[in-house]
Write an enzyme that holds these catalytic residues in place. Structure first.
Site, PDB file in Angstrom:
ATOM      1  N   HIS A  65       0.659  -1.336   0.002  1.00  0.00           N
ATOM      2  CA  HIS A  65      -0.072   0.114  -0.011  1.00  0.00           C
ATOM      3  C   HIS A  65       1.059   1.316   0.026  1.00  0.00           C
ATOM      4  CE1 HIS A  65       0.929   0.047   4.301  1.00  0.00           C
ATOM      5  NE2 HIS A  65       0.379  -1.214   4.331  1.00  0.00           N
TER       6      HIS A  65
ATOM      7  N   HIS B  21       3.988   1.259   2.084  1.00  0.00           N
ATOM      8  CA  HIS B  21       5.193   0.398   1.684  1.00  0.00           C
ATOM      9  C   HIS B  21       5.776   1.345   0.495  1.00  0.00           C
ATOM     10  CE1 HIS B  21       2.744  -2.962   3.110  1.00  0.00           C
ATOM     11  NE2 HIS B  21       3.646  -3.218   3.534  1.00  0.00           N
TER      12      HIS B  21
ATOM     13  N   GLY C 285       9.196   1.304   8.889  1.00  0.00           N
ATOM     14  CA  GLY C 285       8.301   2.273   9.007  1.00  0.00           C
ATOM     15  C   GLY C 285       8.134   2.348  10.452  1.00  0.00           C
TER      16      GLY C 285
ATOM     17  N   LYS D  96       5.684   3.268  11.821  1.00  0.00           N
ATOM     18  CA  LYS D  96       3.987   2.688  12.355  1.00  0.00           C
ATOM     19  C   LYS D  96       4.464   1.522  13.254  1.00  0.00           C
ATOM     20  CE  LYS D  96       0.351  -0.122  11.404  1.00  0.00           C
ATOM     21  NZ  LYS D  96       0.483  -1.274  10.572  1.00  0.00           N
ATOM     22  N   ASP D  97       5.539   0.673  12.865  1.00  0.00           N
ATOM     23  CA  ASP D  97       5.731  -0.416  13.778  1.00  0.00           C
ATOM     24  C   ASP D  97       6.869   0.148  14.872  1.00  0.00           C
ATOM     25  OD1 ASP D  97       4.286  -2.945  12.690  1.00  0.00           O
ATOM     26  OD2 ASP D  97       4.835  -1.600  11.073  1.00  0.00           O
TER      27      ASP D  97
ATOM     28  N   SER E  70      -2.688   0.080   6.797  1.00  0.00           N
ATOM     29  CA  SER E  70      -2.159  -1.393   6.973  1.00  0.00           C
ATOM     30  C   SER E  70      -2.869  -2.577   6.138  1.00  0.00           C
ATOM     31  CB  SER E  70      -2.599  -1.624   8.305  1.00  0.00           C
ATOM     32  OG  SER E  70      -2.606  -3.070   8.854  1.00  0.00           O
TER      33      SER E  70
ATOM     34  N   ARG F 133      -4.227  -4.870   7.088  1.00  0.00           N
ATOM     35  CA  ARG F 133      -5.143  -5.506   7.824  1.00  0.00           C
ATOM     36  C   ARG F 133      -6.385  -4.562   7.660  1.00  0.00           C
ATOM     37  NH1 ARG F 133      -0.482  -7.430  11.332  1.00  0.00           N
ATOM     38  NH2 ARG F 133      -0.473  -9.885  11.013  1.00  0.00           N
TER      39      ARG F 133
HETATM   40  P1  AMP Z   1       4.698  -5.259   6.571  1.00  0.00           P
HETATM   41  O1  AMP Z   1       4.491  -5.690   5.291  1.00  0.00           O
HETATM   42  O2  AMP Z   1       3.378  -4.768   7.354  1.00  0.00           O
HETATM   43  O3  AMP Z   1       5.668  -6.049   7.272  1.00  0.00           O
HETATM   44  O4  AMP Z   1       5.177  -3.936   6.587  1.00  0.00           O
HETATM   45  C1  AMP Z   1       6.661  -3.650   5.816  1.00  0.00           C
HETATM   46  C2  AMP Z   1       7.082  -2.306   6.248  1.00  0.00           C
HETATM   47  O5  AMP Z   1       6.172  -1.078   5.933  1.00  0.00           O
HETATM   48  C3  AMP Z   1       7.306  -2.078   7.872  1.00  0.00           C
HETATM   49  O6  AMP Z   1       8.604  -1.485   7.915  1.00  0.00           O
HETATM   50  C4  AMP Z   1       6.186  -1.334   8.375  1.00  0.00           C
HETATM   51  O7  AMP Z   1       6.461  -0.398   9.340  1.00  0.00           O
HETATM   52  C5  AMP Z   1       6.057  -0.485   7.192  1.00  0.00           C
HETATM   53  N1  AMP Z   1       4.545  -0.071   7.099  1.00  0.00           N
HETATM   54  C6  AMP Z   1       3.445  -0.573   7.332  1.00  0.00           C
HETATM   55  N2  AMP Z   1       2.303   0.302   7.406  1.00  0.00           N
HETATM   56  C7  AMP Z   1       3.059   1.736   7.000  1.00  0.00           C
HETATM   57  C8  AMP Z   1       2.306   2.762   6.981  1.00  0.00           C
HETATM   58  N3  AMP Z   1       1.131   2.929   7.173  1.00  0.00           N
HETATM   59  N4  AMP Z   1       3.238   4.001   6.926  1.00  0.00           N
HETATM   60  C9  AMP Z   1       4.512   3.725   6.675  1.00  0.00           C
HETATM   61  N5  AMP Z   1       5.191   2.570   6.647  1.00  0.00           N
HETATM   62  C10 AMP Z   1       4.322   1.621   6.930  1.00  0.00           C
END
Ligand code: AMP
Length: 282
Positions: A34, A37, A147, A149-150, A185, A187
């Site tokens: 999204h 990312h 991110g 966010k985490d 997210s 989710r």
């Molecule tokens: P994930 O695919 O959920 O494991 O996330 C991959 C990376 O994207 C991680 O470093 C997250 O922190 C980052 N990320 C997820 N959601 C967001 C967001 N809304 N804004 C910025 N980075 C994000």
């Protein structure tokens, strides 16, 4: 844009790129990409000549009752999004490439993962550290983007890189949000229309916390209580945790906030468990 599925081929390719003097920027993801990312990919491209994105739903970071099987896998769309975003290489391994038969070595973090998501998701951050360490060995990045966010993940990755002396610079990307403040997210797509409206309560609670903090409130219990009261006005929302912790150690605060603190929450809105956070700087 090149797509690599083999771990060995990925590592050999990275070593060749490095030998050619290329600077490698890396964004690890679980796919279902999204705008959050994509913002990290933009940062990676600013930081390095070669941008690598991994797409891998990592089984070891999911608990036995979590959504590993149901996690959205949308490789065709992700691949197209990476191509449009100017990614040079997508690493998309099978589980057996990352966890060979009989794999018995992993990375454990023993301090920062005791609170927040680490407390409610035992083993989660060990799974994250293990997969990120492996990805770093295969992709050999000069810089990797995570991110905000985490927030807990970001701090734990920085700690791992420091403690294990990994030659990687970690860069943080700001949280990308929907117009009503909900953090993007993968989710969010499982929220129905009513839950989606109520899901903005995580952001509203953090805004409420920031307002009170700006007005001089320094007691972490009072700030957490204000967030809890706001969440309670949303019947679909069930908090997992709502906490103010030290921004560096992530330990719960016992006294008033005198140095940067992290306000963080995890809330179930219907089935999906959503997280968000903000830093409070006195
Ligand atoms: P994930 O695919 O959920 O494991 O996330 C991959 C990376 O994207 C991680 O470093 C997250 O922190 C980052 N990320 C997820 N959601 C967001 C967001 N809304 N804004 C910025 N980075 C994000």
């Amino acid at each position: 844009m090149r797509i690599i599925e083999s771990a060995l081929e990925m590592q050999q390719t990275a070593l060749v790129l490095r030998a050619q003097g290329e600077r490698i920027g890396f964004v690890p993801t679980m796919g279902n990409l999204h705008a959050g990312h994509l913002s990290l990919i933009r940062i990676a491209r600013q930081q390095a000549g070669t941008a690598v994105v991994s797409i891998f739903v990592n089984p070891t970071q999911f608990g036995p009752n979590e959504d590993y099987a149901a996690y959205p896998r949308t490789f065709a769309a992700d691949r197209a999004a990476c191509e449009r975003a100017g990614v040079d290489l997508v690493f998309h391994p099978a589980v057996t490439e990352m966890y060979p038969e009989g794999a018995s070595v992993s990375v454990t973090e023993n301090a920062l993962s005791r609170t927040l998501c680490g407390a409610s998701r035992p083993g989660h951050f060990d799974g994250v550290c293990t997969i990120v360490a492996k990805l770093f060995h295969l992709i050999q990045p000069h810089v990797a983007v995570f991110g905000e966010k985490d927030a807990q993940q970001l701090r734990i990755i920085r700690r791992m890189v420091r403690d294990l002396r990994m030659p990687v610079e970690i860069v943080a990307g700001p949280t990308v949000r929907e117009p009503d403040g909900l953090a993007l997210s993968s989710r969010n797509q499982y929220l129905d229309a009513d839950q989606r409206r109520q899901a903005a309560c995580l952001h509203l609670a953090l805004e409420e916390c920031r307002r009170r903090f700006a007005a001089g409130m320094r007691d972490p219990r009072e700030l957490a209580a204000a967030m809890r009261a706001l969440i309670a006005r949303h019947p679909a929302a069930r908090p997992d945790y709502i906490e103010i912790v030290d921004n560096e150690t992530l330990a719960p605060l016992t006294g008033p906030i005198v140095r940067p603190a992290l306000a963080a929450l995890a809330v179930r809105v219907g089935a999906p468990r959503l997280i968000d956070n903000t830093v409070l700087t006195p």
